[in-house]
Design an enzyme around this catalytic site. Structure first.
Site, PDB file in Angstrom:
ATOM      1  N   TYR A 171      10.102   0.878  -0.200  1.00 26.87           N
ATOM      2  CA  TYR A 171      10.847   2.068  -0.614  1.00 26.87           C
ATOM      3  C   TYR A 171       9.882   3.235  -0.809  1.00 26.87           C
ATOM      4  O   TYR A 171       8.853   3.096  -1.464  1.00 26.87           O
ATOM      5  CB  TYR A 171      11.604   1.767  -1.907  1.00 26.87           C
ATOM      6  CG  TYR A 171      12.417   2.910  -2.474  1.00 26.87           C
ATOM      7  CD1 TYR A 171      12.922   3.921  -1.669  1.00 26.87           C
ATOM      8  CD2 TYR A 171      12.714   2.968  -3.826  1.00 26.87           C
ATOM      9  CE1 TYR A 171      13.677   4.948  -2.191  1.00 26.87           C
ATOM     10  CE2 TYR A 171      13.482   3.987  -4.361  1.00 26.87           C
ATOM     11  CZ  TYR A 171      13.957   4.984  -3.542  1.00 26.87           C
ATOM     12  OH  TYR A 171      14.703   6.011  -4.058  1.00 26.87           O
ATOM     13  N   CYS A 172      10.208   4.382  -0.214  1.00 31.96           N
ATOM     14  CA  CYS A 172       9.414   5.597  -0.377  1.00 31.96           C
ATOM     15  C   CYS A 172       7.977   5.322   0.082  1.00 31.96           C
ATOM     16  O   CYS A 172       7.758   4.846   1.179  1.00 31.96           O
ATOM     17  CB  CYS A 172       9.500   6.082  -1.815  1.00 31.96           C
ATOM     18  SG  CYS A 172       8.681   7.659  -2.146  1.00 31.96           S
ATOM     19  N   LEU A 173       6.968   5.582  -0.743  1.00 26.61           N
ATOM     20  CA  LEU A 173       5.580   5.348  -0.344  1.00 26.61           C
ATOM     21  C   LEU A 173       5.276   3.876  -0.124  1.00 26.61           C
ATOM     22  O   LEU A 173       4.300   3.534   0.556  1.00 26.61           O
ATOM     23  CB  LEU A 173       4.616   5.900  -1.398  1.00 26.61           C
ATOM     24  CG  LEU A 173       4.655   7.401  -1.684  1.00 26.61           C
ATOM     25  CD1 LEU A 173       3.518   7.784  -2.587  1.00 26.61           C
ATOM     26  CD2 LEU A 173       4.601   8.197  -0.396  1.00 26.61           C
TER      27      LEU A 173
END
Length: 353
Positions: free
Chosen positions: A84-86
């Site tokens: 998720y995300c980074l």
């Protein structure tokens, strides 16, 4: 429970519990109800002594160690990995390196609001150029980390109408004090970033785009995203200002995989924390085979049907098709294998300031 556990690799900006906020909107709770054992990495909030931790430390001692722990506890041969995300780019780097080395422990790859090509990396590029990164490096070099208020301020400026001015108007001009919801409370729980890792991330991925260009080195050799051939489920959100969905969509021509892409309404966080029953939710979904002709984002948008509701059940069905028959649930921890339970949820790291 399904024999393959789900390992979630969250961003190290902010705390991991965004996917486990409350019983009603917890992705972890929902996944366990679908019959999955779920592991989530809780990143340590770094201090001055962690200044030299780099991207390789996060990959090796964070992500790969978590895969080993999930396998030790469950006895599973393969893992469903979700970034998720980074956490998505980190998982992508690890998946490419694993594929290059013949490591087949990943059953599937799920990427939530994540990018592998940073050519069109959204509004964050307003703050990321050579002079800005050099300034950040000077600031981090002195302390050994980027302070939480500095990172939080950058994200608030990106959504200044929602996160700054509307709140100031309501609270200070109209005298209306609002009660924070789950996401607002989580958003106030910022974290720090170690000097070396943050510098490497900004330079190697944002400024130099090494991962998509084939120049990102792991264990002495570049990794190739085309080596990733496990099934991929990717989620983009329509109004994402951090990882624009058209940027996330680029995995279609970077990976040599079957890609199921979901585009949901909402932003970078609210589009992902989109539980079944959440009013007003909708998404588009389409699967592209590994050898199917490439569709550009506009062609995909014109082809993918719109569905009402949360994208979570579609992902759950996708995981179920790629999982084994149910087995007995695993015990809590595996002391004989070196993984005794250490603390009750949510763990120690998430409580560190």
């Amino acid at each position: 429970m399904r024999p393959e556990p789900v390992l979630v690799v969250p961003a190290w900006i902010m705390k991991y519990y965004i996917l486990d906020l409350s019983p009603g909107n917890s992705l972890v709770r929902w996944l366990t109800a679908q019959g999955y054992t779920v592991f989530m990495i809780s990143w340590r909030n770094p201090g001055p002594s962690d200044r030299e931790l780099g991207m390789e430390d996060y990959r090796r001692d964070g992500l790969l160690a978590a895969i080993a722990a999930a396998q030790a506890v469950t006895g599973a041969e393969r893992v469903h990995a979700c970034g998720y995300c980074l956490g998505g780019p980190l998982l992508t780097i690890a998946a490419a390196a694993m594929a290059r080395g013949g490591d087949r422990r990943l059953a599937t790859l799920t990427l939530l609001a994540a990018q592998a090509d940073f050519t069109d990396a959204g509004e964050l590029t307003l703050f990321i150029n050579e002079s800005q990164v050099s300034l950040l490096e000077d600031m981090m070099c002195e302390r050994g980390y980027l302070d939480s208020w500095q990172m939080a301020g950058a994200f608030q400026l990106l959504r200044s109408n929602d996160l700054i001015w509307s709140r100031l108007t309501s609270e200070y001009l109209l005298g209306e004090r609002s009660s924070p919801n789950d996401l607002m409370a989580w958003n106030a729980d910022a974290t720090r970033l170690p000097y070396r890792m943050h510098s490497q991330y900004l330079r190697w991925l944002f400024l130099e785009n090494r991962l998509a260009a084939g120049h990102y080195v792991v264990d002495g050799a570049p990794v190739a995203l085309s080596d990733i051939r496990v099934p991929v489920f990717a989620v983009g959100t329509e109004t994402d200002h951090v990882a624009p969905w058209r940027s996330a969509y680029k995995i279609h021509f970077l990976f040599d995989s079957e890609v199921t892409f979901a585009l949901t309404n909402g932003g970078h966080n609210a589009g992902v924390v989109s539980e079944p029953g959440h009013a007003g939710r909708r998404y588009r979904l389409l699967t592209t085979g590994a050898h199917d002709p490439y569709r550009d984002p506009d062609a995909w948008l014109a082809t993918a049907p719109t569905r009402e509701g949360s994208w979570w059940p579609a992902w759950g069905a996708w995981l179920a098709e790629r999982s084994g028959a149910p087995v007995a649930p695993p015990p809590m921890g595996a002391p004989r294998r070196g993984y005794p339970p250490l603390a009750d949820a949510p763990g120690r790291y998430v409580l560190e300031r």
